[in-house]
Write a protein that holds these residues in place. Sequence first.
Motif, PDB file in Angstrom:
ATOM      1  N   LEU A  59       8.737   7.432  -4.569  1.00 40.15           N
ATOM      2  CA  LEU A  59       7.842   7.217  -3.439  1.00 40.15           C
ATOM      3  C   LEU A  59       7.066   5.939  -3.719  1.00 40.15           C
ATOM      4  CD1 LEU A  59       4.981   7.378  -1.917  1.00 40.15           C
ATOM      5  CD2 LEU A  59       6.789   8.607  -0.755  1.00 40.15           C
ATOM      6  N   THR A  60       7.179   4.996  -2.807  1.00 36.95           N
ATOM      7  CA  THR A  60       6.494   3.729  -3.007  1.00 36.95           C
ATOM      8  C   THR A  60       6.055   3.212  -1.647  1.00 36.95           C
ATOM      9  OG1 THR A  60       6.811   1.464  -3.784  1.00 36.95           O
ATOM     10  CG2 THR A  60       8.763   2.588  -3.032  1.00 36.95           C
ATOM     11  N   GLY A  61       5.242   2.203  -1.611  1.00 34.75           N
ATOM     12  CA  GLY A  61       4.809   1.766  -0.290  1.00 34.75           C
ATOM     13  C   GLY A  61       3.941   0.527  -0.291  1.00 34.75           C
ATOM     14  N   ASP A  62       3.637   0.087   0.904  1.00 31.97           N
ATOM     15  CA  ASP A  62       2.812  -1.102   1.109  1.00 31.97           C
ATOM     16  C   ASP A  62       1.918  -0.880   2.311  1.00 31.97           C
ATOM     17  OD1 ASP A  62       4.563  -3.034  -0.567  1.00 31.97           O
ATOM     18  OD2 ASP A  62       5.968  -2.224   0.904  1.00 31.97           O
ATOM     19  N   ARG A  63       0.845  -1.644   2.342  1.00 27.62           N
ATOM     20  CA  ARG A  63       0.072  -1.715   3.566  1.00 27.62           C
ATOM     21  C   ARG A  63       0.681  -2.815   4.435  1.00 27.62           C
ATOM     22  NH1 ARG A  63      -6.121  -2.056   2.589  1.00 27.62           N
ATOM     23  NH2 ARG A  63      -5.638  -3.862   1.314  1.00 27.62           N
ATOM     24  N   VAL A  93       6.664   4.231   2.073  1.00 23.66           N
ATOM     25  CA  VAL A  93       5.644   4.500   3.080  1.00 23.66           C
ATOM     26  C   VAL A  93       5.011   3.187   3.536  1.00 23.66           C
ATOM     27  CG1 VAL A  93       3.883   4.989   1.308  1.00 23.66           C
ATOM     28  CG2 VAL A  93       3.501   5.752   3.641  1.00 23.66           C
ATOM     29  N   ALA A  95       1.802   2.112   4.859  1.00 24.79           N
ATOM     30  CA  ALA A  95       0.482   2.744   4.885  1.00 24.79           C
ATOM     31  C   ALA A  95      -0.402   2.074   5.930  1.00 24.79           C
ATOM     32  CB  ALA A  95      -0.141   2.699   3.495  1.00 24.79           C
ATOM     33  N   GLU A 166     -10.581  -3.640  -5.141  1.00 25.65           N
ATOM     34  CA  GLU A 166     -10.324  -3.846  -3.716  1.00 25.65           C
ATOM     35  C   GLU A 166     -11.626  -4.145  -2.969  1.00 25.65           C
ATOM     36  OE1 GLU A 166      -7.866  -0.416  -3.062  1.00 25.65           O
ATOM     37  OE2 GLU A 166      -6.046  -1.533  -3.561  1.00 25.65           O
ATOM     38  N   TYR A 182      -9.363   6.031  -0.801  1.00 27.95           N
ATOM     39  CA  TYR A 182      -7.991   5.501  -0.804  1.00 27.95           C
ATOM     40  C   TYR A 182      -7.104   6.193  -1.844  1.00 27.95           C
ATOM     41  CZ  TYR A 182      -4.449   1.688  -0.320  1.00 27.95           C
ATOM     42  OH  TYR A 182      -3.326   0.946  -0.099  1.00 27.95           O
ATOM     43  N   GLN A 186      -3.652   8.078  -1.009  1.00 23.58           N
ATOM     44  CA  GLN A 186      -2.388   7.705  -1.652  1.00 23.58           C
ATOM     45  C   GLN A 186      -1.760   8.927  -2.328  1.00 23.58           C
ATOM     46  OE1 GLN A 186      -2.411   3.749  -2.996  1.00 23.58           O
ATOM     47  NE2 GLN A 186      -0.929   4.073  -4.605  1.00 23.58           N
ATOM     48  N   ASP A 189       0.063  10.612   0.344  1.00 23.04           N
ATOM     49  CA  ASP A 189       1.348   9.932   0.610  1.00 23.04           C
ATOM     50  C   ASP A 189       2.418  10.419  -0.359  1.00 23.04           C
ATOM     51  OD1 ASP A 189       0.007   8.294   2.432  1.00 23.04           O
ATOM     52  OD2 ASP A 189      -0.089   6.569   1.084  1.00 23.04           O
ATOM     53  N   ILE A 190       2.040  10.427  -1.629  1.00 28.34           N
ATOM     54  CA  ILE A 190       3.018  10.703  -2.687  1.00 28.34           C
ATOM     55  C   ILE A 190       3.379  12.184  -2.719  1.00 28.34           C
ATOM     56  CG2 ILE A 190       3.402  10.685  -5.197  1.00 28.34           C
ATOM     57  CD1 ILE A 190       1.429   8.217  -5.232  1.00 28.34           C
ATOM     58  N   VAL A 198       6.835   6.903  -9.162  1.00 27.10           N
ATOM     59  CA  VAL A 198       6.156   5.910  -8.338  1.00 27.10           C
ATOM     60  C   VAL A 198       6.174   4.564  -9.060  1.00 27.10           C
ATOM     61  CG1 VAL A 198       4.028   5.346  -7.094  1.00 27.10           C
ATOM     62  CG2 VAL A 198       4.655   7.737  -7.455  1.00 27.10           C
ATOM     63  N   GLN A 204      -2.168  -0.610  -9.926  1.00 28.85           N
ATOM     64  CA  GLN A 204      -2.130   0.634  -9.151  1.00 28.85           C
ATOM     65  C   GLN A 204      -2.150   1.879 -10.038  1.00 28.85           C
ATOM     66  OE1 GLN A 204      -1.832   1.209  -5.571  1.00 28.85           O
ATOM     67  NE2 GLN A 204      -2.668  -0.860  -5.556  1.00 28.85           N
ATOM     68  N   HIS A 207      -4.794   4.612  -9.283  1.00 29.76           N
ATOM     69  CA  HIS A 207      -4.475   5.418  -8.100  1.00 29.76           C
ATOM     70  C   HIS A 207      -3.469   6.507  -8.457  1.00 29.76           C
ATOM     71  CE1 HIS A 207      -6.951   3.114  -5.639  1.00 29.76           C
ATOM     72  NE2 HIS A 207      -6.093   2.590  -4.773  1.00 29.76           N
TER      73      HIS A 207
HETATM   74  N1  TRP Z   1      -1.948   1.017  -2.517  1.00 37.41           N
HETATM   75  C1  TRP Z   1      -0.659   0.393  -2.416  1.00 37.41           C
HETATM   76  C2  TRP Z   1      -0.873  -1.113  -2.489  1.00 37.41           C
HETATM   77  O1  TRP Z   1      -1.943  -1.598  -2.132  1.00 37.41           O
HETATM   78  C3  TRP Z   1       0.084   0.762  -1.156  1.00 37.41           C
HETATM   79  C4  TRP Z   1       0.376   2.217  -1.060  1.00 37.41           C
HETATM   80  C5  TRP Z   1      -0.131   3.091  -0.121  1.00 37.41           C
HETATM   81  C6  TRP Z   1       1.213   2.976  -1.915  1.00 37.41           C
HETATM   82  N2  TRP Z   1       0.370   4.336  -0.337  1.00 37.41           N
HETATM   83  C7  TRP Z   1       1.189   4.315  -1.423  1.00 37.41           C
HETATM   84  C8  TRP Z   1       1.984   2.665  -3.048  1.00 37.41           C
HETATM   85  C9  TRP Z   1       1.892   5.330  -2.066  1.00 37.41           C
HETATM   86  C10 TRP Z   1       2.672   3.689  -3.685  1.00 37.41           C
HETATM   87  C11 TRP Z   1       2.637   5.010  -3.191  1.00 37.41           C
HETATM   88  O2  TRP Z   1       0.036  -1.817  -2.877  1.00 37.41           O
END
Ligand code: TRP
Length: 379
Positions: A59-63, A93, A95, A166, A182, A186, A189-190, A198, A204, A207
């Motif tokens: 599970l990974t992601g970006d805003r 994801v 975000a 941040e 946040y 997160q 999300d995960i 992750v 990160q 988090h």
């Molecule tokens: N916080 C991460 C970033 O700024 C983005 C993110 C949001 C994320 N939800 C997540 C990364 C869940 C991993 C898993 O890059």
Amino acid sequence: MTSLDITPRSTTVAPSPVGPGGVVPSDATTLDIAEQLARERTLELEQEIAAEPGRFRVLTGDRPTGRLHIGHLFGTVANRVRLQGLGVETFVVIADYQVIADRDNGGDLAQACVDLVIDHLAAGIDPARSTIFQHSAVPELHQLMLPFLSLVTVAELERNPTVKAELAATGGRAMSGLLLTYPVHQAADILACRGTVVPVGRDQLPHLETTRLVARRFNARYGAGTLAEPEALLSETPLVLGLDGTKMSKSAGNAIALTATPDEIARAVRGARTDAERTITYEPERRPYVANLLRLASFAGAGTPEQVAAQIGGQGAGALKALLTETLVESLAPVRERAALLRDDRAQVAAVLREGNERARTEATATLAQVRTAMRMVV
Ligand code: TRP
């Protein structure tokens, strides 16, 4: 011919003498320790993933805050494509709700999400194997926030170094409730998607430790084994800097977009910072600007930085820039072409996102049901 080598360079470090962690890092020293532990565990995880990819879910992601650039491509996105290629189920994801954690207005979030999907597909994320979704399209994910928020204290959130960084990056804004929470968002999300791995950079890690803490505390209060504790797959700090030698970012004007045209690439590389020595050598400490250009050429497929340096030798920075331009133009061409086709096919992009949202929602719905059952809420 060059080809896009998007395999991240591996990191090897000596094992740490410190035992298993378990707290959210709250300062530079504890973050160092957490990083060291994560690094060690990452070496093992990589082997376990290669041996049995079916046991894991990434599970990974970006805003969605802007188009991706080659720093993202050679860093995080390449790693996602690599994990997908190993056969690990991957969730990405987008975000979108988090964009407003540290700014007044997210702008055209729908377009930003579409752009992020296009960039991922163009870079090699395959929607048949990976799931890319918008977290605002998954209400159950956000409902998990409520029980999760009860598991952490405000003091713990205020100590989180990533939250602090941040906030500092906003240049004097007051902390919003969304930014403070946040890490818990997160965690939702995960844990909603039951990610077990992750991929993160050092920044990160706090988090992710919050996510692990939330899972542990939930299980301790409501039932062992309800939530699996995810693990960090630590990637090294990005080796690719911007063309001026500072962190690559769109706002700093030192980035090359994933979909840059040959002209844009040439112009950006022409303006790149070098140094006064004619002979090109790869000496990252002493010659950081030249080293960065050599690494960029290397990531784009020109061989190792040392090989590129040897090839250019006394021909100087002009020749290095010409080679870098040519290599980038060639390696980014297929990405740019795929992105252009997708841009003309809004329906396909929308379908990928819709399917991803559905898959994520199925996962989050099941997780929320387990959580509510464990909490004895289900009448
Ligand atoms: N916080 C991460 C970033 O700024 C983005 C993110 C949001 C994320 N939800 C997540 C990364 C869940 C991993 C898993 O890059």
